[in-house]
Design a protein around this motif. Structure first.
Motif, short mmCIF file in Angstrom:
data_model
loop_
_atom_site.label_atom_id
_atom_site.label_comp_id
_atom_site.label_asym_id
_atom_site.label_seq_id
_atom_site.Cartn_x
_atom_site.Cartn_y
_atom_site.Cartn_z
N GLY A 50 -5.56 14.44 6.14
CA GLY A 50 -6.69 14.13 7.03
C GLY A 50 -7.57 15.30 7.36
O GLY A 50 -8.68 15.12 7.86
N GLY A 51 -7.11 16.51 7.08
CA GLY A 51 -7.88 17.69 7.44
C GLY A 51 -7.93 17.83 8.96
O GLY A 51 -6.92 17.64 9.64
N ILE A 52 -9.08 18.14 9.47
CA ILE A 52 -9.26 18.27 10.92
C ILE A 52 -9.41 16.86 11.49
O ILE A 52 -10.34 16.12 11.15
N HIS B 158 -11.17 14.15 8.49
CA HIS B 158 -12.02 14.93 7.58
C HIS B 158 -13.16 15.63 8.32
O HIS B 158 -14.21 15.90 7.74
N LEU B 159 -12.96 15.91 9.62
CA LEU B 159 -14.00 16.58 10.39
C LEU B 159 -14.25 17.98 9.85
O LEU B 159 -13.36 18.63 9.29
N ASP C 110 -15.52 17.56 5.09
CA ASP C 110 -14.75 17.12 3.92
C ASP C 110 -13.39 17.82 3.88
O ASP C 110 -12.86 18.12 2.81
N THR C 111 -12.84 18.08 5.06
CA THR C 111 -11.55 18.78 5.11
C THR C 111 -10.42 17.84 4.69
O THR C 111 -10.59 16.63 4.61
N GLY C 112 -9.25 18.41 4.43
CA GLY C 112 -8.11 17.61 3.98
C GLY C 112 -8.24 17.26 2.51
O GLY C 112 -8.71 18.06 1.71
N ASN C 113 -7.84 16.03 2.15
CA ASN C 113 -7.86 15.64 0.75
C ASN C 113 -9.14 14.91 0.35
O ASN C 113 -9.19 14.24 -0.69
#
Length: 215
Positions: free
Chosen positions: A132-134, A151-152, A176-179
């Motif tokens: 999920g990223g941020i 994805h923040l 577009d953080t995470g996957n």
């Protein structure tokens, strides 16, 4: 002698005729600068505080963020500022790796676009994960509905676990953080319900699409 007296009388008469004041104030000879009639006076204005500026330099009044957003028929705000319902795509049942379904919708938007609370609630966890990223988990006021933002690119300034949010309050910005596919900037937005708010991270998923579009 008489001629001298006559000359003095003549000089005195000339001074009186000319209007000269022998006792005049020396300052009376100062030059006065005229005011031009076509000059426009400068208006005094209060200095603008930098906190009144948004990222584009526009002035923002208090609560402008919330007042400019429209609540959709399902009672939610579209959580990305500036995205209308017509631009949303229902990706709730889209296939994902490992046999998973998406169970969320992706709201495409440029990097840095503001992400806001779709509904009021309390921040129960701010977390950075591989997938999920941020991310931000917000528990609704019913203590059952969880709103998940992933994805923040970054969190809103000062956002912390435990913060109580009103609908439309800033959460962060699109990234577009995470996957997420690099440069495919979007908000991954999911909703689920839980029986116990202590288990906020897992529950029965709900499709956000019809709640955001009224379809």
């Amino acid at each position: 002698m008489r001629a001298l007296l006559a000359l003095l009388v003549l000089l005195s008469a000339c001074r009186l005729e000319s209007g000269t004041d022998l006792e005049a104030d020396p300052d009376s000879t100062a030059i006065e600068i005229p005011v031009l009639e076509d000059e426009v006076p400068v208006r005094d204005e209060a200095p603008m505080d930098s906190s009144d500026l948004d990222a584009t330099g526009s002035t923002l009044e208090a609560d402008d963020t919330r007042s400019d957003l429209e609540v959709e028929p399902g009672g939610l705000l579209i959580p990305v500022v500036g995205v209308p319902p017509s631009e949303l795509v229902d990706t709730y049942r889209a296939a994902r790796s490992e046999g998973r379904s998406h169970d969320a919708i992706d709201i495409m938007a440029p990097r840095g676009r503001m992400v806001v609370a779709a509904a009021p609630g309390r921040v129960v966890r701010l977390f950075t994960s591989d997938k999920g990223g941020i991310t931000a988990y917000v528990l609704g006021t019913d203590d059952r509905t969880v709103y998940y933002y992933a994805h923040l690119d970054a969190y809103a300034d000062g956002l912390e676990d435990g913060d109580v949010l009103q609908q439309g309050d800033p959460i962060g910005t699109v990234g577009d953080t995470g996957n997420a596919v690099p440069e495919s900037t979007h908000l991954h937005f999911a909703i689920w319900t839980v029986d116990d708010p202590a288990d906020f991270w897992d529950g029965e998923t709900v499709n956000p699409y019809p709640l955001l579009t009224g379809e």
